[in-house]
Scaffold this active site. Structure first.
Site, PDB file in Angstrom:
ATOM      1  N   ASP A  66       0.903  -1.190   0.087  1.00 55.54           N
ATOM      2  CA  ASP A  66      -0.114  -0.243   0.187  1.00 55.54           C
ATOM      3  C   ASP A  66       0.830   1.290  -0.014  1.00 55.54           C
ATOM      4  O   ASP A  66       1.958   1.197   0.231  1.00 55.54           O
ATOM      5  CB  ASP A  66      -0.885   0.227   1.388  1.00 55.54           C
ATOM      6  CG  ASP A  66      -2.053  -1.148   1.347  1.00 55.54           C
ATOM      7  OD1 ASP A  66      -2.246  -1.451   0.030  1.00 55.54           O
ATOM      8  OD2 ASP A  66      -2.386  -1.342   2.190  1.00 55.54           O
ATOM      9  N   LYS A  88      -4.749   2.664  -2.804  1.00 51.13           N
ATOM     10  CA  LYS A  88      -5.973   3.243  -3.627  1.00 51.13           C
ATOM     11  C   LYS A  88      -5.368   4.731  -3.554  1.00 51.13           C
ATOM     12  O   LYS A  88      -4.839   5.367  -2.691  1.00 51.13           O
ATOM     13  CB  LYS A  88      -6.803   3.179  -2.579  1.00 51.13           C
ATOM     14  CG  LYS A  88      -8.164   3.871  -3.190  1.00 51.13           C
ATOM     15  CD  LYS A  88      -9.452   3.077  -2.459  1.00 51.13           C
ATOM     16  CE  LYS A  88      -9.779   3.966  -1.262  1.00 51.13           C
ATOM     17  NZ  LYS A  88     -10.668   4.967  -1.541  1.00 51.13           N
ATOM     18  N   MET A 199      -7.232   8.640   9.911  1.00 54.12           N
ATOM     19  CA  MET A 199      -7.724   9.175   8.568  1.00 54.12           C
ATOM     20  C   MET A 199      -8.663  10.264   9.129  1.00 54.12           C
ATOM     21  O   MET A 199      -9.509  10.525   8.491  1.00 54.12           O
ATOM     22  CB  MET A 199      -8.603   8.272   8.023  1.00 54.12           C
ATOM     23  CG  MET A 199      -7.729   7.014   7.581  1.00 54.12           C
ATOM     24  SD  MET A 199      -8.606   5.525   6.832  1.00 54.12           S
ATOM     25  CE  MET A 199      -9.434   4.917   8.438  1.00 54.12           C
TER      26      MET A 199
HETATM   27  N1  SAH Z   1      -3.611  -0.444   9.303  1.00 56.77           N
HETATM   28  C1  SAH Z   1      -3.033   1.078   9.488  1.00 56.77           C
HETATM   29  C2  SAH Z   1      -3.966   2.221   9.489  1.00 56.77           C
HETATM   30  C3  SAH Z   1      -4.649   2.278   7.991  1.00 56.77           C
HETATM   31  S1  SAH Z   1      -5.689   3.709   7.781  1.00 56.77           S
HETATM   32  C4  SAH Z   1      -2.326   1.037  10.843  1.00 56.77           C
HETATM   33  O1  SAH Z   1      -2.703   0.075  11.512  1.00 56.77           O
HETATM   34  O2  SAH Z   1      -1.693   1.754  11.431  1.00 56.77           O
HETATM   35  C5  SAH Z   1      -4.481   5.092   7.587  1.00 56.77           C
HETATM   36  C6  SAH Z   1      -4.333   6.065   8.775  1.00 56.77           C
HETATM   37  O3  SAH Z   1      -3.408   5.539   9.636  1.00 56.77           O
HETATM   38  C7  SAH Z   1      -3.768   7.356   8.201  1.00 56.77           C
HETATM   39  O4  SAH Z   1      -4.658   7.874   7.901  1.00 56.77           O
HETATM   40  C8  SAH Z   1      -3.183   7.841   9.599  1.00 56.77           C
HETATM   41  O5  SAH Z   1      -4.465   8.633  10.259  1.00 56.77           O
HETATM   42  C9  SAH Z   1      -2.862   6.584  10.302  1.00 56.77           C
HETATM   43  N2  SAH Z   1      -1.484   6.381   9.992  1.00 56.77           N
HETATM   44  C10 SAH Z   1      -0.723   5.527   9.435  1.00 56.77           C
HETATM   45  N3  SAH Z   1       0.662   5.628   9.595  1.00 56.77           N
HETATM   46  C11 SAH Z   1       0.852   6.639   9.950  1.00 56.77           C
HETATM   47  C12 SAH Z   1       2.044   7.538  10.482  1.00 56.77           C
HETATM   48  N4  SAH Z   1       3.346   7.040  10.175  1.00 56.77           N
HETATM   49  N5  SAH Z   1       1.945   8.594  11.187  1.00 56.77           N
HETATM   50  C13 SAH Z   1       0.734   8.779  11.549  1.00 56.77           C
HETATM   51  N6  SAH Z   1      -0.292   8.272  11.241  1.00 56.77           N
HETATM   52  C14 SAH Z   1      -0.346   7.385  10.448  1.00 56.77           C
END
Ligand code: SAH
Length: 283
Positions: A66, A88, A199
């Site tokens: 992703d 996406k 998000m």
């Molecule tokens: N599966 C992922 C989440 C996917 S949804 C998990 O467990 O972390 C995507 C959201 O995750 C982003 O919009 C943001 O809010 C958060 N996110 C993912 N990586 C991040 C990072 N390095 N720093 C801050 N927020 C992050």
């Protein structure tokens, strides 16, 4: 095999995995059905991969990844593995069904497929949908947990998500609710309860308005961690009253996570700044 031999071999493998970006000896993919490794890549820093994630990334023939999977993480994968970007485009059409078809097709070709996702595959990662499809097709799958963004952000920003004095519960929510609603806002509006919003940055005005309407105070602490554990990470601290303005002023962009509740103002006792006066940004 003697125990000592096995231990030595295991230690050697561990050393290899930890110290190098080796190309794993690639045993040919089995005939017949392959398998899928559904792997959480963590928040971005490759040192936050689990050992199992690393092992399976060294073994996979093909990697479906992703947008949130960092280049530094991909560099740890087998060098000759095929990489397929399946992220996406934000606001783009949903390509989840194509991902399902690709996973099934590649596994049927006998490939070992790593499905690599940011954070943890089961936290806002649609991993549940993917294992349903794989199960329906009788394709073996191994799930490897990853450090989810809320945990990576909390550690990176030194904000404990729970704390004996400040918060004894935490909720992970998505800011992208189709109807713009938030679940049980009265509960979330209690600053003694920590909320991590994934998000949520584009939805900030909506989230703030709903929490305020549910009784959250203007001085309810709020923090944003942008690019947690990645180069250029930033932490903004404020309150519901000013967090939107702060996010705008600092041009916060994805990926970013919002942390709400008293813990968002946490500063270790040695720090001099009083908690709620701590609006500001640290890089
Ligand atoms: N599966 C992922 C989440 C996917 S949804 C998990 O467990 O972390 C995507 C959201 O995750 C982003 O919009 C943001 O809010 C958060 N996110 C993912 N990586 C991040 C990072 N390095 N720093 C801050 N927020 C992050």
């Amino acid at each position: 095999v003697l125990n000592g031999d096995r231990e030595r071999a295991e230690r050697a493998l561990e050393r290899e995995l930890l110290t190098s970006r080796l190309t794993a000896p690639a045993p040919t993919a089995g005939l017949g059905t392959g398998e899928v490794y559904l792997i959480g890549a963590g928040p971005g820093d490759p040192d936050l991969l689990t050992l199992r994630a690393l092992q399976l990334l060294q073994r996979a023939d093909v990697i479906l990844h992703d947008r949130l999977v960092s280049e530094a993480v991909l560099e740890r994968a087998r060098r000759d593995a095929e990489r397929i970007f399946v992220g996406k485009e934000s606001g783009g059409p949903d390509n989840q069904n194509e991902i399902h078809e690709l996973l099934v097709r590649l596994a049927r070709e006998g490939k070992r497929v790593a499905r690599l996702k940011g954070g943890d595959p089961f936290v806002f990662g649609r991993g549940g949908e993917e294992i349903e499809v794989l199960a329906a097709h009788g394709i073996p799958c191994t799930v490897v947990p990853g450090i989810t963004a809320a945990l990576g952000a909390a550690a990176a920003a030194e904000l404990p998500l729970t704390h004996r004095r400040l918060a004894s519960s935490v909720t992970l929510i998505s800011g992208q609710l189709s109807d713009g609603a938030l679940p049980d806002c009265r509960f979330l509006a209690n600053p003694g309860h920590t909320v991590a919003v994934y998000m949520g940055v584009a939805q900030l005005p909506n989230i703030v308005a709903r929490l305020r309407a549910a009784g959250a105070a203007a001085e309810h602490p709020a923090a944003i961690v942008e690019r947690a554990t990645l180069p250029g990470q930033r932490v903004l601290r404020g309150t519901l009253a000013n967090i939107e303005a702060l996010a705008q002023a600092h041009e916060v962009g994805p990926p970013a996570i919002l942390i709400l509740g008293d813990v968002a103002a946490f500063a270790p006792a040695e720090a001099t700044a009083p908690p709620t006066a701590a609006a500001g940004v640290t890089a």
